[in-house]
Design a protein around this motif. Structure first.
Motif, short mmCIF file in Angstrom:
data_model
loop_
_atom_site.label_atom_id
_atom_site.label_comp_id
_atom_site.label_asym_id
_atom_site.label_seq_id
_atom_site.Cartn_x
_atom_site.Cartn_y
_atom_site.Cartn_z
N ASP A 330 0.99 -1.46 0.03
CA ASP A 330 0.03 -0.05 -0.09
C ASP A 330 0.98 1.10 -0.07
O ASP A 330 1.63 1.45 0.90
CB ASP A 330 -0.89 0.07 1.41
CG ASP A 330 -1.98 1.12 1.31
OD1 ASP A 330 -2.92 1.10 0.42
OD2 ASP A 330 -1.42 2.16 2.11
N ARG A 331 0.79 1.99 -0.82
CA ARG A 331 1.50 3.29 -1.28
C ARG A 331 1.27 4.28 -0.11
O ARG A 331 2.46 4.98 0.42
CB ARG A 331 1.49 4.08 -2.39
CG ARG A 331 2.07 3.06 -3.85
CD ARG A 331 1.82 3.77 -4.80
NE ARG A 331 2.71 3.13 -5.95
CZ ARG A 331 3.62 3.23 -6.54
NH1 ARG A 331 4.28 4.14 -5.71
NH2 ARG A 331 4.38 2.57 -7.44
N THR A 332 0.04 4.29 0.49
CA THR A 332 -0.04 5.50 1.47
C THR A 332 0.41 5.03 2.77
O THR A 332 1.37 5.68 3.32
CB THR A 332 -1.73 5.66 1.78
OG1 THR A 332 -2.09 6.04 0.43
CG2 THR A 332 -1.93 6.49 2.83
N PHE A 333 0.49 3.67 3.09
CA PHE A 333 0.94 3.27 4.29
C PHE A 333 2.47 3.29 4.26
O PHE A 333 3.33 3.56 5.06
CB PHE A 333 0.52 1.67 4.89
CG PHE A 333 1.14 1.57 5.87
CD1 PHE A 333 0.64 1.61 7.19
CD2 PHE A 333 2.28 0.42 5.87
CE1 PHE A 333 1.17 1.03 8.35
CE2 PHE A 333 2.95 -0.10 7.06
CZ PHE A 333 2.36 0.46 8.26
N ASN A 334 3.33 3.10 3.12
CA ASN A 334 4.53 2.73 2.97
C ASN A 334 5.05 4.33 3.16
O ASN A 334 6.08 4.28 3.71
CB ASN A 334 4.76 2.27 1.71
CG ASN A 334 6.47 2.30 1.26
OD1 ASN A 334 6.86 3.48 0.95
ND2 ASN A 334 6.87 1.05 1.03
N ARG A 335 4.44 5.41 2.52
CA ARG A 335 4.82 6.62 2.69
C ARG A 335 4.88 7.14 4.19
O ARG A 335 5.65 7.76 4.52
CB ARG A 335 3.89 7.52 1.96
CG ARG A 335 4.53 9.01 2.06
CD ARG A 335 3.78 9.78 0.77
NE ARG A 335 2.42 9.56 0.82
CZ ARG A 335 1.48 8.97 0.05
NH1 ARG A 335 2.13 8.19 -1.01
NH2 ARG A 335 0.28 8.98 -0.02
N GLN A 336 3.64 6.80 4.86
CA GLN A 336 3.69 7.15 6.20
C GLN A 336 4.92 6.30 7.04
O GLN A 336 5.24 7.21 7.77
CB GLN A 336 2.33 6.65 6.85
CG GLN A 336 1.95 7.01 8.17
CD GLN A 336 0.92 6.49 8.66
OE1 GLN A 336 -0.06 5.70 8.16
NE2 GLN A 336 0.37 7.09 9.81
N LEU A 337 5.10 5.30 7.05
CA LEU A 337 6.30 4.64 7.84
C LEU A 337 7.25 5.19 7.08
O LEU A 337 8.40 5.43 8.05
CB LEU A 337 6.12 3.08 7.19
CG LEU A 337 7.15 2.21 8.06
CD1 LEU A 337 7.13 2.42 9.60
CD2 LEU A 337 7.11 0.81 7.39
N ALA A 338 7.54 5.38 5.89
CA ALA A 338 8.80 6.18 5.49
C ALA A 338 9.06 7.26 6.09
O ALA A 338 10.25 7.80 6.45
CB ALA A 338 8.88 6.04 3.83
N ASP A 339 8.03 8.37 6.05
CA ASP A 339 8.20 9.66 6.96
C ASP A 339 8.61 9.51 8.36
O ASP A 339 9.54 10.17 8.90
CB ASP A 339 6.89 10.42 6.76
CG ASP A 339 6.62 10.73 5.12
OD1 ASP A 339 7.53 10.64 4.36
OD2 ASP A 339 5.33 11.11 5.08
#
Length: 413
Positions: A330-339
């Protein structure tokens, strides 16, 4: 039960006890049908007491409540704590109990999972135990950790797994008997589609799924094209895992490790540091988290794949303990974890460079001569340890009176 990708899920990242505890206690207390909970550690501190209140509230609502704790990780619950729960109808199961004299040395093959499923429609999976050291006000030893809240069809698989674990651990069941139906079979659930995330529930056991979590990590790293970020508390994987990291870095992937710089156990940092030169030489970036002990077990690859769970990347988690992770696309979750992880690296970490490693080339060569054969072979060696089938022993208050270690297996209910 097969491990498979399931679409239509909503995944929410929860950081530390400040986000996790209020949310999970709220959901448990509001349960109307069922709560099934597994944890390695449950302490009778302010967090354990808050969980106690939430479980009693669920039971008062008429929900079936099953709690499984590991005997090694949760050895000191009082008679009063147990009695008030069991009197309210809460079923408490102890994983692989041992006499008090041997309890603290029975370290292998532990139940290290952290799972909650409520009313069949919401689940929590991660690395956070029920203890006050997951809260910032605990002080310098407070842990940095993660969990996820899950809604959607994958919850049904997690629910079935959790109830099946109770059935499989029934001390009255014999090897020649058919597996009895679990509560999950009797009350099927069909959680609705609630989001856009693909998710897979992956576990490690000592039977048919011994290497599954590691295998998913290695496949994701092998397919990486842009970045790999791994934040893991106890890092000492096998040679094949290290080889995938090095190969990814050498083909141009930005491979980053976030490891303990302020360890809760000094030996953890020493073990991981033994691998630093080998990894740095291949281009792997290493950061040590220095604010407080890192307890997280999370990772992401490129812009879509991520994982959160209970599994460390060390011999205990990869080859011995019972673990559970959720793999997420999931791109949204990946971005949240990456941030979140980028913020850790920028504000709370020290980057390790080759010049920081204070050791002679000769010492490094000698150490590598012994170290890397060990890393190649420890999964097989660990498999030689007794792969017994630990039992779940149900507790009743009368069985732990006055601190006695009396666990009557006939009390299964």
């Amino acid at each position: 039960m097969k491990q498979r990708w399931t679409s239509g899920n909503k995944i929410t990242l929860l950081e530390n006890g400040e986000q996790f505890f209020p949310r999970v206690f709220e959901v448990i207390a509001a349960a109307r049908q069922e709560v099934v909970l597994e944890t390695f550690i449950l302490y009778e501190d302010k967090v354990g007491k808050a969980l106690h209140s939430a479980l009693l509230a669920a039971a008062a609502n008429g929900a079936r409540v099953d709690v499984t704790v590991d005997a090694f990780g949760s050895p000191d619950l009082s008679d009063e704590y147990i009695a008030s729960l069991t009197s309210a109808g809460v079923k408490i199961h102890v994983f692989d109990p041992a006499p008090k004299l041997f309890r603290r040395i029975n370290y292998f093959r532990r139940m290290h999972r952290k799972i909650v499923v409520v009313d069949g429609v919401r689940a929590f999976v991660g690395g956070i135990n029920y203890s006050a050291d997951h809260l910032g006000d605990f002080g310098p030893e407070a842990k940095q950790d993660y969990a996820i809240e899950i809604e959607g069809p994958i919850v049904g698989q997690i629910r079935k797994f959790a109830y099946d674990a109770i059935v499989e651990g029934n001390p009255d069941r014999r090897w020649y008997q058919r597996r009895p139906k679990s509560f999950a079979d009797a009350v099927p659930k069909s959680p609705p589609v609630t989001g856009t995330a693909d998710a897979m529930f992956v576990w490690r056991d000592n039977h048919h799924h011994r290497r599954d979590i590691e295998r998913h990590y290695r496949v994701a790293i092998r397919l990486a094209r842009r970045r790999v970020i791994i934040a893991n508390a106890y890092f000492f994987p096998g040679y094949a895992f290290l080889r995938e990291l090095r190969k990814a870095a050498r083909r141009g992937v930005e491979v980053t490790l976030i490891l303990q710089g302020n360890p809760d156990m000094r030996i953890v940092q020493i073990a991981a540091a033994m691998l630093y030169h080998h990894l740095l030489r291949a281009g792997v970036r290493i950061y040590e988290y220095c604010d407080r002990p890192l307890h997280g077990k999370v990772a992401l690859v490129d812009d879509e794949w991520a994982t959160v769970g209970s599994s460390n990347l060390d011999p205990l988690s990869l080859t011995l303990n019972l673990e559970a992770n959720v793999m997420i696309r999931d791109r949204t979750f990946n971005r949240q974890l990456a941030d979140n992880l980028q913020n850790l690296m920028q504000n709370s970490c020290k980057r390790i460079e080759a010049a920081d490693l204070q050791e002679s080339s000769a010492l490094r060569q000698v150490r590598s001569f012994f170290l890397f054969p060990l890393l190649r072979r420890f999964p097989a060696w660990a498999g030689w340890l007794p792969a017994h089938a630990p039992k779940l022993t149900p507790l009743r208050a009368a069985q732990i009176r006055n601190g006695a270690d009396r666990l009557d297996e006939k009390a299964w209910s």
